[in-house]
Design a protein around this motif. Structure first.
Motif, PDB file in Angstrom:
ATOM      1  N   PRO A  48      -9.897   6.068  -0.552  1.00  0.00           N
ATOM      2  CA  PRO A  48     -11.266   5.580  -0.420  1.00  0.00           C
ATOM      3  C   PRO A  48     -11.362   4.050  -0.411  1.00  0.00           C
ATOM      4  CG  PRO A  48     -11.111   7.277  -2.128  1.00  0.00           C
ATOM      5  CD  PRO A  48      -9.719   6.997  -1.659  1.00  0.00           C
ATOM      6  N   GLU A  49     -12.138   3.530   0.525  1.00  0.00           N
ATOM      7  CA  GLU A  49     -12.515   2.111   0.602  1.00  0.00           C
ATOM      8  C   GLU A  49     -11.337   1.156   0.806  1.00  0.00           C
ATOM      9  OE1 GLU A  49     -15.914   1.089  -2.070  1.00  0.00           O
ATOM     10  OE2 GLU A  49     -15.417   3.024  -2.975  1.00  0.00           O
ATOM     11  N   MET A  50     -10.221   1.712   1.281  1.00  0.00           N
ATOM     12  CA  MET A  50      -9.054   0.849   1.510  1.00  0.00           C
ATOM     13  C   MET A  50      -9.005   0.332   2.952  1.00  0.00           C
ATOM     14  SD  MET A  50      -7.165   0.384  -1.232  1.00  0.00           S
ATOM     15  CE  MET A  50      -5.506  -0.004  -0.690  1.00  0.00           C
ATOM     16  N   ASN A  51     -10.005   0.760   3.796  1.00  0.00           N
ATOM     17  CA  ASN A  51      -9.973   0.394   5.226  1.00  0.00           C
ATOM     18  C   ASN A  51      -9.891  -1.100   5.471  1.00  0.00           C
ATOM     19  OD1 ASN A  51     -10.046   2.952   5.907  1.00  0.00           O
ATOM     20  ND2 ASN A  51     -12.193   3.040   6.611  1.00  0.00           N
ATOM     21  N   SER A  52     -10.617  -1.851   4.633  1.00  0.00           N
ATOM     22  CA  SER A  52     -10.667  -3.303   4.885  1.00  0.00           C
ATOM     23  C   SER A  52      -9.530  -4.046   4.175  1.00  0.00           C
ATOM     24  CB  SER A  52     -12.016  -3.846   4.425  1.00  0.00           C
ATOM     25  OG  SER A  52     -12.204  -3.452   3.085  1.00  0.00           O
ATOM     26  N   THR A  53      -8.660  -3.323   3.531  1.00  0.00           N
ATOM     27  CA  THR A  53      -7.530  -3.977   2.846  1.00  0.00           C
ATOM     28  C   THR A  53      -6.440  -4.297   3.876  1.00  0.00           C
ATOM     29  OG1 THR A  53      -8.030  -2.754   0.844  1.00  0.00           O
ATOM     30  CG2 THR A  53      -5.819  -3.705   0.990  1.00  0.00           C
ATOM     31  N   PRO A  54      -6.094  -5.586   4.030  1.00  0.00           N
ATOM     32  CA  PRO A  54      -5.094  -5.934   5.056  1.00  0.00           C
ATOM     33  C   PRO A  54      -3.742  -5.282   4.781  1.00  0.00           C
ATOM     34  CG  PRO A  54      -6.034  -7.916   4.028  1.00  0.00           C
ATOM     35  CD  PRO A  54      -6.541  -6.740   3.258  1.00  0.00           C
ATOM     36  N   HIS A  55      -3.024  -5.048   5.861  1.00  0.00           N
ATOM     37  CA  HIS A  55      -1.651  -4.540   5.783  1.00  0.00           C
ATOM     38  C   HIS A  55      -1.542  -3.260   4.957  1.00  0.00           C
ATOM     39  CE1 HIS A  55      -0.959  -8.477   7.375  1.00  0.00           C
ATOM     40  NE2 HIS A  55      -1.284  -9.057   6.236  1.00  0.00           N
ATOM     41  N   PHE A  56      -2.554  -2.439   5.011  1.00  0.00           N
ATOM     42  CA  PHE A  56      -2.458  -1.176   4.276  1.00  0.00           C
ATOM     43  C   PHE A  56      -2.528  -0.026   5.264  1.00  0.00           C
ATOM     44  CE2 PHE A  56      -4.354   2.597   2.381  1.00  0.00           C
ATOM     45  CZ  PHE A  56      -3.499   2.795   1.304  1.00  0.00           C
ATOM     46  N   ASP A  57      -1.562   0.852   5.170  1.00  0.00           N
ATOM     47  CA  ASP A  57      -1.522   1.992   6.081  1.00  0.00           C
ATOM     48  C   ASP A  57      -1.160   3.224   5.259  1.00  0.00           C
ATOM     49  OD1 ASP A  57      -1.003   3.867   7.942  1.00  0.00           O
ATOM     50  OD2 ASP A  57       0.515   2.713   9.059  1.00  0.00           O
ATOM     51  N   VAL A  58      -2.032   4.236   5.276  1.00  0.00           N
ATOM     52  CA  VAL A  58      -1.766   5.437   4.455  1.00  0.00           C
ATOM     53  C   VAL A  58      -0.401   6.045   4.772  1.00  0.00           C
ATOM     54  CG1 VAL A  58      -4.149   6.159   3.905  1.00  0.00           C
ATOM     55  CG2 VAL A  58      -3.085   6.908   6.030  1.00  0.00           C
ATOM     56  N   CYS A  59       0.047   5.873   6.026  1.00  0.00           N
ATOM     57  CA  CYS A  59       1.320   6.504   6.425  1.00  0.00           C
ATOM     58  C   CYS A  59       2.520   5.991   5.622  1.00  0.00           C
ATOM     59  CB  CYS A  59       1.607   6.255   7.896  1.00  0.00           C
ATOM     60  SG  CYS A  59       0.317   6.899   8.897  1.00  0.00           S
ATOM     61  N   GLN A  60       2.336   4.854   4.983  1.00  0.00           N
ATOM     62  CA  GLN A  60       3.490   4.277   4.258  1.00  0.00           C
ATOM     63  C   GLN A  60       3.685   4.865   2.863  1.00  0.00           C
ATOM     64  OE1 GLN A  60       2.180   0.236   4.453  1.00  0.00           O
ATOM     65  NE2 GLN A  60       3.506  -0.247   6.185  1.00  0.00           N
ATOM     66  N   TYR A  61       2.767   5.734   2.456  1.00  0.00           N
ATOM     67  CA  TYR A  61       2.821   6.184   1.058  1.00  0.00           C
ATOM     68  C   TYR A  61       3.032   7.692   0.957  1.00  0.00           C
ATOM     69  CZ  TYR A  61       1.135   1.523   0.249  1.00  0.00           C
ATOM     70  OH  TYR A  61       1.026   0.156   0.245  1.00  0.00           O
TER      71      TYR A  61
END
Ligand code: FES
Ligand SMILES: [Fe+2]
Length: 355
Positions: free
Chosen positions: A112-125
């Motif tokens: 949630p609400e991580m869309n605007s966090t730079p360099h964050f991609d759910v695929c990496q976790y």
């Protein structure tokens, strides 16, 4: 190299009182070997989730959408919250802290609400996985990627106890105990029948002390004794047969009597505190005779456990006293203790060498 049985001493007292040893044991023993965490009946449906602890690591076991069992560290990749806090059924694993949501394959699906966090991609976790296997309906997990084979640990058990077939047994209930001693004090105590006549007058009546024997295997030891004839000894409500006591390294006991299995799982909860789970399984659950067996069995087992707790807590005081370093073992009655302590010595030594 195994200790010389002709000159066998116990482990030194410091191994039962030192916090640094416990830290090493978590890593070199509890996280390096298979741990029994539950029964397949708890994980029948897709989405079933079972929480447990393996060494220091909270773990969640799930049945995923491909109908496979998977085990994951129950530690969210955001800020280490729990992705499951109780046994449940759900389509996802949703962290209880800020709602990051993982699939039943451990992949992060939404945050949630991580869309605007730079360099964050759910695929990496994704949640780290643990190994998982089953044996006769029992579920085992291991953190280490290359533990000894589970089949080697349990080799020969099912054949030896025939005609008993553990895969037909069903879970009945769990009793929990928290006791004031190091986990190895409780293990040592289990591994010998030497104390039977002195600590367990009731159990000593049921078993035949003279025929009581111990057989050692690579990863487990096996103690057994014929039961007294139920026709002539009315303290035997279990029936004709044998008592089979298996101690599987490092912390599992399988206590098998006619129609009944009690598993004991021994978990350190601090250097001088130990949590013990007694899980009871029976053949033929629901039958009238089984109900009466369960009530008597529970009462009798509790009496034996109280006797063991009393002596283990006294032994811990002796180990803490500074008056004792190590003692000689009785090779007629304590070969199982030596076997277990050798495995402990070996595990701790390897951990030191690897560091
Ligand atoms: S710790 Fe899991 S979502 Fe924050
Ligand atoms: Fe005992």
């Amino acid at each position: 190299m195994p200790a010389d049985p002709d000159n066998a001493f116990t482990l030194p007292a410091s191994l039962y009182t030192d916090n640094d040893i416990l830290k090493l044991e978590y890593q070199a023993i509890f996280e390096s070997h298979w741990q029994l965490v539950g029964h397949i009946d708890q994980l029948k449906a897709i989405g079933d989730q079972l929480i447990c602890q393996v060494g220091r690591i909270p773990v969640v076991v799930v049945r995923n959408s491909s109908n496979e069992l998977k085990a994951f560290h129950n530690v969210c990749r955001h800020r280490a919250g729990p992705v499951a806090i109780k046994n449940a059924n759900d389509k996802v694993l949703r962290c209880k802290y800020h709602g990051w949501t993982y699939t039943l394959d451990g992949e992060l699906r939404s945050a949630p609400e991580m869309n605007s966090t730079p360099h964050f991609d759910v695929c990496q976790y994704h949640l780290p996985q643990a190994k998982i296997e089953t044996w006769q309906g029992f579920v085992f997990v291991c953190i280490n990627e290359s533990p000894p084979a589970l089949d080697d640990l349990l080799e020969g058990i099912q054949q030896t106890i025939l005609p008993i077939d553990l895969s037909t047994f069903s879970f009945s209930h769990r009793d929990e105990y928290l006791i004031d001693c190091n986990w190895k004090v409780y293990m040592d105590n289990y591994l010998e029948g030497y104390h039977l006549p002195h600590v367990h007058p009731g159990l000593n009546k049921l078993l035949d002390y003279r025929s009581y024997d111990t057989i050692l295997h690579r990863w487990h030891s096996y103690q057994y004794s014929p039961l007294d004839n139920p026709e002539t000894d009315d303290s035997n409500f279990y029936g004709d047969g044998q008592a089979h006591y298996y101690c599987v390294f490092p912390n599992l006991m399988l206590n098998i009597l006619p129609g009944r299995l009690q598993t004991n799982i021994i978990i350190p909860d601090g250097v001088e505190k130990t949590k013990i789970y007694f899980d009871y399984y029976y053949d033929n659950m629901g039958a009238k005779e089984t109900e009466s067996l369960i009530a008597k069995d529970r009462e009798f087992s509790d009496e034996i456990q109280e006797e063991d707790i009393m002596i283990c807590e006294q032994v811990q005081k002796g180990l803490n006293s500074g008056s004792y370093q190590a003692g000689r073992l009785c090779m007629k009655r304590e070969s199982g203790v030596l076997h277990f302590q050798d495995l402990i010595r070996h595990s701790l030594k390897s951990a030191y060498t690897d560091d």
